[in-house]
Every structure is written in structure tokens, then in C-alpha cells.
Design an enzyme around this catalytic site. Sequence first.
Site, PDB file in Angstrom:
ATOM      1  N   GLU A 286       0.823  -1.199   0.000  1.00  0.00           N
ATOM      2  CA  GLU A 286       0.000   0.000   0.000  1.00  0.00           C
ATOM      3  C   GLU A 286       0.865   1.261   0.000  1.00  0.00           C
ATOM      4  O   GLU A 286       0.446   2.318  -0.458  1.00  0.00           O
ATOM      5  CB  GLU A 286      -0.921  -0.009   1.230  1.00  0.00           C
ATOM      6  CG  GLU A 286      -2.326   0.477   0.919  1.00  0.00           C
ATOM      7  CD  GLU A 286      -3.331   0.176   2.022  1.00  0.00           C
ATOM      8  OE1 GLU A 286      -4.317  -0.506   1.723  1.00  0.00           O
ATOM      9  OE2 GLU A 286      -3.136   0.618   3.164  1.00  0.00           O
ATOM     10  N   HIS A 307       7.479 -26.726  -1.492  1.00  0.00           N
ATOM     11  CA  HIS A 307       6.749 -27.765  -2.215  1.00  0.00           C
ATOM     12  C   HIS A 307       5.608 -27.180  -3.031  1.00  0.00           C
ATOM     13  O   HIS A 307       4.736 -27.910  -3.491  1.00  0.00           O
ATOM     14  CB  HIS A 307       6.236 -28.816  -1.217  1.00  0.00           C
ATOM     15  CG  HIS A 307       7.367 -29.482  -0.492  1.00  0.00           C
ATOM     16  ND1 HIS A 307       7.839 -30.734  -0.823  1.00  0.00           N
ATOM     17  CD2 HIS A 307       8.161 -29.036   0.508  1.00  0.00           C
ATOM     18  CE1 HIS A 307       8.862 -31.034  -0.037  1.00  0.00           C
ATOM     19  NE2 HIS A 307       9.086 -30.015   0.777  1.00  0.00           N
ATOM     20  N   LYS A 421     -14.013   0.567  -3.956  1.00  0.00           N
ATOM     21  CA  LYS A 421     -15.090   0.983  -3.043  1.00  0.00           C
ATOM     22  C   LYS A 421     -16.174   1.716  -3.817  1.00  0.00           C
ATOM     23  O   LYS A 421     -17.357   1.450  -3.629  1.00  0.00           O
ATOM     24  CB  LYS A 421     -14.534   1.917  -1.956  1.00  0.00           C
ATOM     25  CG  LYS A 421     -13.707   1.234  -0.913  1.00  0.00           C
ATOM     26  CD  LYS A 421     -13.382   2.230   0.200  1.00  0.00           C
ATOM     27  CE  LYS A 421     -12.267   1.741   1.069  1.00  0.00           C
ATOM     28  NZ  LYS A 421     -11.694   2.777   1.916  1.00  0.00           N
TER      29      LYS A 421
HETATM   30  O1  PA5 Z   1      -3.325   1.287   5.951  1.00  0.00           O
HETATM   31  C1  PA5 Z   1      -4.411   1.790   5.741  1.00  0.00           C
HETATM   32  O2  PA5 Z   1      -4.598   3.008   5.815  1.00  0.00           O
HETATM   33  C2  PA5 Z   1      -5.614   0.932   5.415  1.00  0.00           C
HETATM   34  O3  PA5 Z   1      -5.253  -0.381   5.206  1.00  0.00           O
HETATM   35  C3  PA5 Z   1      -6.626   1.000   6.531  1.00  0.00           C
HETATM   36  O4  PA5 Z   1      -6.028   0.550   7.711  1.00  0.00           O
HETATM   37  C4  PA5 Z   1      -7.853   0.172   6.211  1.00  0.00           C
HETATM   38  O5  PA5 Z   1      -8.394   0.561   4.981  1.00  0.00           O
HETATM   39  C5  PA5 Z   1      -8.902   0.322   7.293  1.00  0.00           C
HETATM   40  O6  PA5 Z   1      -9.274   1.651   7.438  1.00  0.00           O
HETATM   41  P1  PA5 Z   1     -10.055   2.149   8.710  1.00  0.00           P
HETATM   42  O7  PA5 Z   1      -9.199   1.947   9.895  1.00  0.00           O
HETATM   43  O8  PA5 Z   1     -10.337   3.590   8.449  1.00  0.00           O
HETATM   44  O9  PA5 Z   1     -11.326   1.340   8.810  1.00  0.00           O
END
Ligand code: PA5
Length: 446
Positions: A286, A307, A421
Site C-alpha cells: 500500500e 513444495h 469501493k
Molecule cells: O493502511 C491503511 O490506511 C488501510 O489499510 C486501513 O487501515 C484500512 O483501509 C482500514 O481503514 P479504517 O481503519 O479507516 O477502517
Amino acid sequence: MAPFKLNTKYLESYIAPHEMEAVKAQAELAAKTLEERTGAGNDFLGWLDLPVNYDKDEFARIKAAAKKIQSNSDILIVIGIGGSYLGARAAIELMKSPLYNNLKKDTPDIYYVGNNISPTYLNEILSICEGKDLSVNVISKSGTTTEPALAFRVFRDLVEKKYGKDGAKERIFATTDKARGTLKELSDKEGYETFVIADDVGGRYSVLTAVGLLPIAVSGCDIDAVMAGAAQAREELKAGFDNNDCYKYAAIRNILYRKGKSIEILEAYDPSFAMMAEWFKQLFGESEGKDNRGIYPSSCIFSTDLHSMGQFIQDGSRVMFETVVDIKKPKQDFFLEDDAQNLDGLNFLTNQNMSVVNRCAFEGTILAHTEGGVPNIVLELEDTTEKSFGYMVYFFEKACAVSGYMLGINPFNQPGVESYKKNMFALLGKPGYEDQRSALEAKLGR
Ligand code: PA5
């Protein structure tokens, strides 16, 4: 002594000393940009000082809440997705066991929901909860993420039906933004105890906040030691490039990427590391995967995956490098006895600890893969104690930030996550998404 160290021994035929020299200035500049907080995403650098600069009163409340949950619950339900659950789960599986819920122990079983939308999974967890005392820790920074919000609806209802509104207040703990979001509003209205995710700490950098610390404390881990390990890393990993394994790791990743190695496989020889690798994949994936750039993070657990993926790594397209986390001291060992009959011919493995066999698997594999054209970075993890875990978390977080700046991207945003989303909301008919809906349905041939 640092409990997490870089070993470059197996890289010698892939990276020459002059290549490290050439990239050193870039790594130093990236590190300076980070430390001086002048780079992209600099409003999300709260994690840098977290190991020393955290809310001590809240920390005490986390410990008290964990004790309360331990004393009144058979089960803790952790609701969250992405950075709001991976760190806690990684920590618990690494430091306790991947079989945590099956162990004989005096702490609650921990189940993770709201990290998928599978009705089967949800139903199964609900049936596990039948007849058990439970508490819920709902974690969402935005307080609006669909998956955890949906799961929270279900578990809030369950807890309220079982314990009444007043009882629910004693068993629901919300970790969220200090002021904004639906979850914060609802928690204040219902009187749930809340813990804060600071504005300047992004989800994937939040394991050392209440996000990770409350579930980790419930599992019986010493969260003071976790923070102490991270604080040691924060101090030591400020050193100049020549004495800084974190910067060197970031630099090596970038050298390999420029040589066409666009996949990193994080590996360990213990299944307890599997969720840690998932946390790593989210952190680096990310953070770095944007603007059509980035190393694709993947993972293997060996010898299991020798494996399955072993063939590809040895012999397939030469697009990857491996980063092996070498856990020096396993939590437990197992002495292999001789068998008088030796019908299976395995006596050559006996009269020694199983960890020795595992180490030979590691050494044999790294030699084979290196000779097969795959560069191997080794990160030596002293043990799986809380202190080492905290150190490793900070090491990877800082390496990810430095590596991202070297790559020329903003490691602290995630614009790409929004696309799915929007489509999902439009298809589900969420108010405000009407226009997109017909276009998407046409594409789906409806
Ligand atoms: O690293 C990030 O920002 C994302 O992976 C969030 O943690 C994830 O989308 C969850 O978001 P939230 O804590 O707002 O529900």
C-alpha cells in the site's frame, strides 16, 4: 545488540560494493527527508516518534482494558481490516502461536472479523461465540469502512442482546479517530470506552498504537517490552548509512528493483511468521505500489512452500528477489530420537534438535536459489520476544518510508484503494452513487 540485523553475505554476486556506494547518497537523502519531515505525506509521520512519544495515560487504560477482557471473556472479537487488524494478528501469531486459539492458556481466544465480507466466515464465528462470554474491540480510523462497520453491527447486536445495553458498555471497546467518524459518534452516544488513533498515524503504521496494542495485550504479550524494542530501533536506526541496516535494506531493494527484480518474496522458516508477512505485504504494497511503480511484495513460508512455489523460485522467470527472515532462536525445539529399526531411513536426521534440520533446509535453499539466479537478502531476527517484535516493526516501517522516498512516491497515501469501493457502493445502490451504477451494470452486461 540489535535483535534484527541485515546479512548481505548471499548478495555478493548480485550487488557490487560500488553499486551500494552509488545509491548511498540517495538513501541518505531519503532518510533526511523523512527525519526532517519535508517529504510527501509528512502529515503522517506520527509513527516515527511513537515508541517514546505516546500517551502514557491511554497506555495504562489499554492495559486495564486488556485485564478486564481477560477476566470476563472467553473470546475477544477484533473487528478491523487492513492496517486496523493485520499488525495485532501478526504480533499474536508470531509471539504466542499461529495456533493461539487452540493452546491451553488463561487468555481469551481471539477471532478477527470485518476483514472480509464472507457470510460463511461470519456465520462460523457467530456459532463459535454461542454460549461463550465475549468482548469486542472494533477498530477503524475512519470509522466508516464498510467491512468492519457491517461486522460491528452484527456483534454489537449480539453483545447487547446477551448483556443488555449497560452490559455492552463494559464489553465493547472502540479504537478510532479522536473526534471524527460514525464510530466515534456512536461510541460516545452509547458510552463505549474509546482509544485513539492519532491523525498523523496512518492505518498500516498503527500497530504500536491502541490499534495493535489492545488485542496484543489481551493475548498476554508484554506491551511495555514491545514499545521498548521499538524505542531501541528508533534510536539505533537514526545512524548514518554505513551503520544503518534499515537504510541499507531500503537501498538494496531499490538497486534490485532497478535491475528488473520487481517482486520481493518475504520468507521465514516458521509458520508463526505467516501473518507477519501479511502485515509486511500491506505495509509495503500500500505504501510503494503507486504511479505505476513499486516492488510487488509477496511471501512464502518454508519449507512448506518449497513444495509449491519452490519450483518457480528455483527455475521460473527471474523477476524476484527473496528477503529471508532468519529466526535465530525458535520458541521451542524438539529432540529427534533414533529409531532402532530405521525402516523409514531417517536416522541420518536423528540425535539432534529439529531446529538443526530446519537450519539445513534454510542453508540448502539459499545456496540453491542464489545459484539459480535469485538474489537473497537475509534479515536475522534474534528471537520472537516482544522486544524483538517491536524492533522489527519499527525497522520495516522506517525501511518502507525510506524505500518509498527513494522510489519517488508518497509512501503514506493509498489513493488506489478507493476505486473498488466506489464501484461496490454504486452496485449496491448507496445514495449518491446513482450515476455510476447504470454505467457499471452495463459493463457487467446486466
Ligand atoms: O493502511 C491503511 O490506511 C488501510 O489499510 C486501513 O487501515 C484500512 O483501509 C482500514 O481503514 P479504517 O481503519 O479507516 O477502517
